[in-house]
Design an enzyme around this catalytic site. Structure first.
Site, PDB file in Angstrom:
ATOM      1  N   ILE A  68      26.592  26.801  12.879  1.00  6.40           N
ATOM      2  CA  ILE A  68      26.836  28.091  12.206  1.00  6.40           C
ATOM      3  C   ILE A  68      27.970  27.983  11.177  1.00  6.40           C
ATOM      4  CG2 ILE A  68      27.304  30.563  12.521  1.00  6.40           C
ATOM      5  CD1 ILE A  68      24.743  29.740  13.945  1.00  6.40           C
ATOM      6  N   ARG A 116      38.521  39.934   8.978  1.00 10.45           N
ATOM      7  CA  ARG A 116      37.307  39.821   8.182  1.00 10.45           C
ATOM      8  C   ARG A 116      36.404  41.047   8.296  1.00 10.45           C
ATOM      9  NH1 ARG A 116      34.537  35.933   5.535  1.00 10.45           N
ATOM     10  NH2 ARG A 116      32.291  36.211   5.490  1.00 10.45           N
ATOM     11  N   ARG A 159      44.409  39.138  18.995  1.00 11.24           N
ATOM     12  CA  ARG A 159      43.403  39.766  18.126  1.00 11.24           C
ATOM     13  C   ARG A 159      42.123  40.024  18.896  1.00 11.24           C
ATOM     14  NH1 ARG A 159      41.595  36.239  13.848  1.00 11.24           N
ATOM     15  NH2 ARG A 159      40.093  37.915  13.899  1.00 11.24           N
ATOM     16  N   ASP A 218      30.826  31.312  19.043  1.00 11.62           N
ATOM     17  CA  ASP A 218      32.111  31.815  19.537  1.00 11.62           C
ATOM     18  C   ASP A 218      32.450  31.313  20.943  1.00 11.62           C
ATOM     19  OD1 ASP A 218      32.527  33.125  17.185  1.00 11.62           O
ATOM     20  OD2 ASP A 218      32.198  35.144  17.949  1.00 11.62           O
ATOM     21  N   CYS A 238      39.408  34.366  10.645  1.00  8.68           N
ATOM     22  CA  CYS A 238      39.669  33.035  11.181  1.00  8.68           C
ATOM     23  C   CYS A 238      39.261  31.958  10.184  1.00  8.68           C
ATOM     24  CB  CYS A 238      38.881  32.826  12.470  1.00  8.68           C
ATOM     25  SG  CYS A 238      39.650  33.574  13.899  1.00  8.68           S
ATOM     26  N   ASN A 284      33.618  42.456  18.711  1.00  8.21           N
ATOM     27  CA  ASN A 284      32.702  42.316  17.580  1.00  8.21           C
ATOM     28  C   ASN A 284      31.712  43.472  17.461  1.00  8.21           C
ATOM     29  OD1 ASN A 284      34.021  40.023  16.907  1.00  8.21           O
ATOM     30  ND2 ASN A 284      32.323  38.610  17.323  1.00  8.21           N
ATOM     31  N   ARG A 310      32.869  30.717   4.723  1.00  9.44           N
ATOM     32  CA  ARG A 310      32.573  32.130   4.981  1.00  9.44           C
ATOM     33  C   ARG A 310      32.399  32.961   3.689  1.00  9.44           C
ATOM     34  NH1 ARG A 310      35.834  34.088  10.239  1.00  9.44           N
ATOM     35  NH2 ARG A 310      33.869  35.076  10.697  1.00  9.44           N
ATOM     36  N   PRO A 311      31.360  32.652   2.914  1.00 11.31           N
ATOM     37  CA  PRO A 311      31.121  33.397   1.678  1.00 11.31           C
ATOM     38  C   PRO A 311      30.591  34.811   1.942  1.00 11.31           C
ATOM     39  CG  PRO A 311      29.349  31.837   2.073  1.00 11.31           C
ATOM     40  CD  PRO A 311      30.347  31.623   3.162  1.00 11.31           C
ATOM     41  N   VAL A 312      30.474  35.629   0.877  1.00 10.73           N
ATOM     42  CA  VAL A 312      29.941  36.992   1.033  1.00 10.73           C
ATOM     43  C   VAL A 312      28.752  37.236   0.102  1.00 10.73           C
ATOM     44  CG1 VAL A 312      32.068  38.036   1.899  1.00 10.73           C
ATOM     45  CG2 VAL A 312      31.688  37.936  -0.570  1.00 10.73           C
ATOM     46  N   ASP A 313      28.117  36.147  -0.345  1.00 14.87           N
ATOM     47  CA  ASP A 313      27.011  36.274  -1.303  1.00 14.87           C
ATOM     48  C   ASP A 313      25.855  37.126  -0.750  1.00 14.87           C
ATOM     49  OD1 ASP A 313      26.926  33.948   0.453  1.00 14.87           O
ATOM     50  OD2 ASP A 313      25.000  33.481  -0.474  1.00 14.87           O
ATOM     51  N   LEU A 314      25.618  37.038   0.543  1.00 16.32           N
ATOM     52  CA  LEU A 314      24.471  37.774   1.104  1.00 16.32           C
ATOM     53  C   LEU A 314      24.710  39.279   1.076  1.00 16.32           C
ATOM     54  CD1 LEU A 314      23.826  35.485   4.203  1.00 16.32           C
ATOM     55  CD2 LEU A 314      22.536  35.512   2.058  1.00 16.32           C
TER      56      LEU A 314
HETATM   57  C1  UD1 Z   1      30.510  37.269  13.030  1.00 17.89           C
HETATM   58  C2  UD1 Z   1      31.513  37.351  14.158  1.00 17.89           C
HETATM   59  C3  UD1 Z   1      32.042  35.979  14.508  1.00 17.89           C
HETATM   60  C4  UD1 Z   1      30.876  35.034  14.822  1.00 17.89           C
HETATM   61  C5  UD1 Z   1      29.827  35.060  13.706  1.00 17.89           C
HETATM   62  C6  UD1 Z   1      28.583  34.275  14.061  1.00 17.89           C
HETATM   63  C7  UD1 Z   1      32.574  39.515  14.016  1.00 17.89           C
HETATM   64  C8  UD1 Z   1      33.808  40.298  13.706  1.00 17.89           C
HETATM   65  N1  UD1 Z   1      32.615  38.204  13.753  1.00 17.89           N
HETATM   66  O1  UD1 Z   1      31.178  36.744  11.905  1.00 17.89           O
HETATM   67  O2  UD1 Z   1      32.891  36.102  15.647  1.00 17.89           O
HETATM   68  O3  UD1 Z   1      31.366  33.721  14.954  1.00 17.89           O
HETATM   69  O4  UD1 Z   1      29.432  36.418  13.431  1.00 17.89           O
HETATM   70  O5  UD1 Z   1      28.017  34.756  15.232  1.00 17.89           O
HETATM   71  O6  UD1 Z   1      31.598  40.051  14.470  1.00 17.89           O
HETATM   72  N2  UD1 Z   1      27.110  33.365   5.375  1.00 17.89           N
HETATM   73  C9  UD1 Z   1      26.759  33.107   4.076  1.00 17.89           C
HETATM   74  N3  UD1 Z   1      26.845  34.118   3.164  1.00 17.89           N
HETATM   75  C10 UD1 Z   1      27.240  35.369   3.515  1.00 17.89           C
HETATM   76  C11 UD1 Z   1      27.573  35.640   4.852  1.00 17.89           C
HETATM   77  C12 UD1 Z   1      27.498  34.603   5.765  1.00 17.89           C
HETATM   78  O7  UD1 Z   1      26.400  31.986   3.726  1.00 17.89           O
HETATM   79  O8  UD1 Z   1      27.288  36.251   2.631  1.00 17.89           O
HETATM   80  C13 UD1 Z   1      27.034  32.279   6.373  1.00 17.89           C
HETATM   81  C14 UD1 Z   1      28.413  31.932   6.952  1.00 17.89           C
HETATM   82  O9  UD1 Z   1      29.144  31.073   6.128  1.00 17.89           O
HETATM   83  C15 UD1 Z   1      28.036  31.284   8.260  1.00 17.89           C
HETATM   84  C16 UD1 Z   1      26.766  32.057   8.658  1.00 17.89           C
HETATM   85  O10 UD1 Z   1      26.308  32.718   7.493  1.00 17.89           O
HETATM   86  O11 UD1 Z   1      27.705  29.946   8.056  1.00 17.89           O
HETATM   87  C17 UD1 Z   1      26.963  33.068   9.749  1.00 17.89           C
HETATM   88  O12 UD1 Z   1      28.076  33.897   9.439  1.00 17.89           O
HETATM   89  P1  UD1 Z   1      28.094  35.442   9.823  1.00 17.89           P
HETATM   90  O13 UD1 Z   1      27.056  35.717  10.838  1.00 17.89           O
HETATM   91  O14 UD1 Z   1      28.076  36.235   8.564  1.00 17.89           O
HETATM   92  O15 UD1 Z   1      29.535  35.581  10.507  1.00 17.89           O
HETATM   93  P2  UD1 Z   1      30.494  36.832  10.456  1.00 17.89           P
HETATM   94  O16 UD1 Z   1      29.716  38.074  10.357  1.00 17.89           O
HETATM   95  O17 UD1 Z   1      31.588  36.591   9.484  1.00 17.89           O
END
Ligand code: UD1
Length: 424
Positions: free
Chosen positions: A332, A96, A402, A310, A120, A23, A125-129
């Site tokens: 989370i 991702r 992976r 994790d 996974c 990561n 897992r949205p990308v709005d932020l």
């Molecule tokens: C990363 C890690 C993953 C770990 C996770 C949390 C990598 C490659 N992956 O995933 O192994 O489980 O951090 O420690 O490093 N969220 C939103 N909007 C967004 C982005 C996120 O609502 O735009 C929410 C997600 O749905 C989730 C939370 O924020 O509930 C945390 O997710 P995030 O920290 O973004 O996880 P990843 O970066 O995808």
């Protein structure tokens, strides 16, 4: 497809070397796109996710030069020119973190077209932020046919961005974008996972100006250009925590080499509470359990420095044979309990109640055929299989490849009877 076979019941004893963190490696690779000079990474993990992201970087114009000597892997990345600003669905849907090229592409070229991500299946897992943050920095963003199409023809501008949720990926992306933006960017409620800190430190050695590294407020002064560097990837705390739990599960005695206890302290605290002996020394952690039964222990997943999501599946596997009932709360990701039904195949007694799993410890587990549903869940099945009576067969092991380097070899060296059968 390959399967992993385990004949359970052996205590794990010996040393396990911990690899570089997946990561951290993945966002570090995307950060290399920010400069036309060479960025050299030591201590890279040899994982399929690294190869997959490498293919995407190639498509974008990066030249990758791997140096592999035994188990040591150094990767140099040079991107003289970005030749394409499109990250295609075929790659981004598989991993991702490849979505995170969005920040560097936009910062360096003023435009990017990146497929919405996969990874996974552990929740929405949205990308709005990411999108809101980049918009605050002046980017125009549209969603077109499953792609995020972003443009900042006059460059990105510094901004104050306060995230309502702590997101590792959004922090990586906005941090990278801000290094080349005009003026100051402040990221409030930023992630401070050790991998974010590792990326920030690497960016600083590339010439970025970042204050507050390791805290939840990052202040970035944009610079005109970044340069090449050499960086050592931080140790994988999730791999270390997984092997620590495996050692405890089998009543073994294992020393994790090149591990940094401070990066997975919350997991070690929970293990101690469960009756596991944990000793951390400079650069290594010894984990042992001799004869005594594990005690049920509750955990709640949290952002760093809390208990990591994790390691939730692996800890749940550990609790399946503990004395009493443990409550495991996942805060989370909303759908990260797919391992529960697979652990039940070993005879585990687990019930689900919304974001909580109640684990009623049983005397022993029995080996079973199981299916890996996601990366960390696969590790939980290995842990259960190591302690279960009889043979376990884990299918769909590509998830493991992976994120875990040489898992059979590392466990086998400590006495586990574990082998892979190649699909014919
Ligand atoms: C990363 C890690 C993953 C770990 C996770 C949390 C990598 C490659 N992956 O995933 O192994 O489980 O951090 O420690 O490093 N969220 C939103 N909007 C967004 C982005 C996120 O609502 O735009 C929410 C997600 O749905 C989730 C939370 O924020 O509930 C945390 O997710 P995030 O920290 O973004 O996880 P990843 O970066 O995808």
């Amino acid at each position: 497809m390959d399967s992993i076979h385990i004949r359970g019941g052996n205590r794990l004893t010996g040393d396990i070397p911990i690899s570089g963190a997946k990561n951290a490696a993945l966002p570090l690779m995307t950060a290399a796109l920010l400069t036309d000079e060479t960025v050299k990474f030591h201590n890279m993990p040899q994982l399929t996710d690294v190869q997959t992201l490498g293919k995407l970087l190639n498509v974008l114009g990066a030249e990758l030069e791997p140096e592999i000597a035994g188990h040591s892997y150094t990767l140099s990345i040079t991107t003289p020119d970005i030749v394409s600003t499109t990250a295609p669905y075929e790659i981004v849907s598989r991993i991702r973190a490849s979505f995170w090229v969005l920040g560097p592409l936009l910062a360096r070229c003023g435009k990017a077209r990146v497929s919405l991500p996969g990874g996974c299946a552990i929740g929405a897992r949205p990308v709005d932020l990411y999108i809101k943050g980049l918009q605050k920095m002046g980017a125009q963003i549209d969603l077109v046919d499953g792609y995020v199409v972003a443009a900042a023809p006059d460059g990105l501008k510094g901004a104050l961005i306060r995230s309502p949720v702590v997101s590792v990926g959004a922090t990586h992306t906005l941090l990278m974008a801000a290094t080349l933006a005009e003026g100051e960017t402040i990221l409030e409620n930023a992630a401070r996972e050790p991998e974010v800190t590792d990326v920030a430190n690497c960016l600083v050695s590339m010439g970025a100006k970042i204050d507050g590294i390791g805290t939840s407020t990052l202040r970035i002064q944009g610079v005109d250009r970044l340069h090449g560097t050499t960086h050592h990837v931080v140790a994988d705390r999730i791999e270390a925590g997984t092997y620590a739990i495996a050692a405890a599960m089998t009543g073994g005695d294992v020393t994790l080499k090149n591990a940094d206890a401070s990066t997975f302290e919350a997991a070690l605290v929970a293990m101690r509470a469960a009756g596991v002996e944990v000793e951390s020394r400079q650069g290594e952690v010894r984990v042992a359990r001799n004869g005594t039964r594990l005690q049920a222990t509750d955990v709640v997943t949290q952002v760093f420095p809390g208990f990591p999501t994790d390691l939730q599946a692996q800890f749940m596997a550990l609790m399946t044979t503990a004395e009493g009932e443990s409550e495991i709360t996942e805060t989370i990701f909303e759908n990260r309990f797919m391992h529960v039904q697979e652990l039940a195949r070993f005879g585990a007694d687990i019930s689900l109640h919304g974001d909580k799993a109640l684990v009623h410890g049983v005397e022993k587990l029995k080996g079973a055929p199981v299916m890996a549903s996601d990366l960390r869940a696969s590790a939980a099945l290995i842990i259960a299989g190591l302690a279960a009576e009889g043979e376990t067969v884990i299918n769909r092991v590509y998830h493991l490849d992976r994120g875990f380097e040489r898992i059979e070899e590392k466990l086998g060296a400590c006495g586990a009877e574990i082998w892979r059968e190649k699909a014919s």
